[in-house]
Write a protein that holds these residues in place. Structure first.
Motif, mmCIF file in Angstrom:
data_model
loop_
_atom_site.group_PDB
_atom_site.id
_atom_site.type_symbol
_atom_site.label_atom_id
_atom_site.label_comp_id
_atom_site.label_asym_id
_atom_site.label_seq_id
_atom_site.Cartn_x
_atom_site.Cartn_y
_atom_site.Cartn_z
ATOM 1 N N VAL A 141 26.696 -121.334 -9.736
ATOM 2 C CA VAL A 141 25.819 -120.032 -8.463
ATOM 3 C C VAL A 141 27.236 -120.642 -7.642
ATOM 4 O O VAL A 141 27.811 -119.006 -6.681
ATOM 5 N N ARG A 142 27.849 -121.670 -7.152
ATOM 6 C CA ARG A 142 28.577 -122.362 -6.427
ATOM 7 C C ARG A 142 30.333 -121.488 -6.707
ATOM 8 O O ARG A 142 30.778 -120.887 -6.222
ATOM 9 N N ARG A 143 30.472 -121.579 -7.903
ATOM 10 C CA ARG A 143 31.847 -120.905 -8.592
ATOM 11 C C ARG A 143 31.298 -119.989 -8.359
ATOM 12 O O ARG A 143 32.315 -118.660 -7.794
ATOM 13 N N ALA A 144 30.414 -118.913 -8.258
ATOM 14 C CA ALA A 144 30.547 -117.517 -8.466
ATOM 15 C C ALA A 144 30.888 -117.162 -7.471
ATOM 16 O O ALA A 144 31.143 -116.921 -6.472
ATOM 17 N N VAL A 145 29.923 -117.867 -6.165
ATOM 18 C CA VAL A 145 30.209 -118.060 -4.288
ATOM 19 C C VAL A 145 31.488 -117.309 -3.699
ATOM 20 O O VAL A 145 32.035 -116.819 -3.147
ATOM 21 N N ARG A 146 32.121 -119.096 -4.740
ATOM 22 C CA ARG A 146 33.796 -118.732 -3.842
ATOM 23 C C ARG A 146 34.294 -117.749 -3.929
ATOM 24 O O ARG A 146 34.527 -116.933 -3.282
ATOM 25 N N GLY A 147 34.200 -117.203 -5.326
ATOM 26 C CA GLY A 147 34.643 -115.879 -6.474
ATOM 27 C C GLY A 147 34.879 -114.810 -5.236
ATOM 28 O O GLY A 147 35.891 -114.324 -4.978
ATOM 29 N N ILE A 148 32.802 -114.299 -5.322
ATOM 30 C CA ILE A 148 32.964 -113.690 -3.955
ATOM 31 C C ILE A 148 33.853 -113.402 -2.277
ATOM 32 O O ILE A 148 34.336 -112.925 -2.576
ATOM 33 N N ARG A 149 33.954 -114.844 -2.083
ATOM 34 C CA ARG A 149 34.247 -114.708 -0.716
ATOM 35 C C ARG A 149 35.744 -114.873 -0.911
ATOM 36 O O ARG A 149 36.167 -114.164 -0.148
ATOM 37 N N ARG A 150 36.820 -115.243 -2.220
ATOM 38 C CA ARG A 150 37.863 -114.935 -1.782
ATOM 39 C C ARG A 150 37.959 -113.306 -1.817
ATOM 40 O O ARG A 150 38.735 -113.019 -1.094
ATOM 41 N N ARG A 151 37.053 -112.821 -3.148
ATOM 42 C CA ARG A 151 37.644 -111.570 -3.007
ATOM 43 C C ARG A 151 37.674 -110.861 -1.806
ATOM 44 O O ARG A 151 38.518 -109.931 -1.370
ATOM 45 N N ALA A 152 36.317 -111.036 -1.115
ATOM 46 C CA ALA A 152 35.972 -110.640 0.068
ATOM 47 C C ALA A 152 37.286 -110.642 1.244
ATOM 48 O O ALA A 152 37.314 -109.475 1.892
ATOM 49 N N LEU A 153 37.941 -111.654 1.342
ATOM 50 C CA LEU A 153 38.971 -111.998 2.173
ATOM 51 C C LEU A 153 40.328 -111.386 1.763
ATOM 52 O O LEU A 153 40.640 -110.568 2.292
#
Length: 216
Positions: free
Chosen positions: A185-197
């Motif tokens: 879950v943490r890895r998925a959240v980090r991926g979403i944040r990177r894409r959003a940024l």
């Protein structure tokens, strides 16, 4: 202790009595009896798989060790025939994952009726050759590249996967630890944040360029 004598061994002068040496057919009979006893008392599942390790590894597997290389074709074929119904009845993926790679691989060859591939693996083991390590990510897996690994011979990748502790050339080889749900879950959240940024930054750049063109 037993109340009465339940086993009585009389040794011969030459030491060659059946209870110690034994014909290979008797070894298969012994494996069949023990496997049947376990199956009679436990339904299919992890507990049965755990207890089945002993008859498969201690009793059955030695019949497909280095000694097989010196035996006549007729004996080799007969051993494959004797093993077939035992494999069909009791060999499971759960049991297979409890074995070391060279053990699982040999029994997989027997299960697939591939004596030719089995002999190649036995020669490799007898020579004490060291298999190469093959690592994969997502999901994390570690394989030992014994003979016929991914060469199109039909032996499946799981037969080569490290699932228990192995020792190769004096090195301790451990199976990869499965990722916890929380870490995924943490890895998925980090991926979403990177894409959003990246999306925000990209929007700012496009907006800045548009404004410059308007002023011009």
């Amino acid at each position: 202790m037993a109340d009465y004598t339940c086993y009585y061994l009389v040794g011969r002068d030459d030491g060659k009595h059946v209870t110690k040496s034994g014909d290979y057919v008797l070894r298969f009979d012994s494996a069949r009896a023990l496997m049947g006893l376990i199956a009679d008392h436990l339904p299919p599942g992890p507990r049965r798989d755990s207890l089945m390790v002993r008859p498969f590894v201690i009793t059955l597997l030695p019949q497909f060790g280095p000694g097989l290389l010196k035996q006549p074709e007729a004996v080799r074929a007969r051993k494959m025939e004797l093993a077939a119904p035992l494999i069909a009845a009791y060999w499971t993926p759960g049991l297979a994952r409890r074995l070391k790679v060279n053990e699982r691989l040999r029994l997989t060859c027997v299960a697939n009726d591939r004596l030719d591939l089995l002999l190649d693996v036995v020669r490799f083991v007898k020579a004490k050759s060291e298999p190469a390590l093959v690592r994969e990510e997502r999901p994390a897996r570690l394989y030992l590249a014994y003979p016929h690994f991914r060469d199109g011979s039909g032996l499946p990748d799981p037969a080569y996967e490290v699932t228990v502790t192995e020792w190769i050339g004096g090195r301790r080889i451990e199976p990869p630890e499965p990722k916890s749900f929380l870490s995924l879950v943490r890895r998925a959240v980090r991926g979403i944040r990177r894409r959003a940024l990246r999306a925000v930054r990209s929007g700012r750049v496009r907006g800045g360029r548009t404004g410059t063109r308007t002023r011009a």
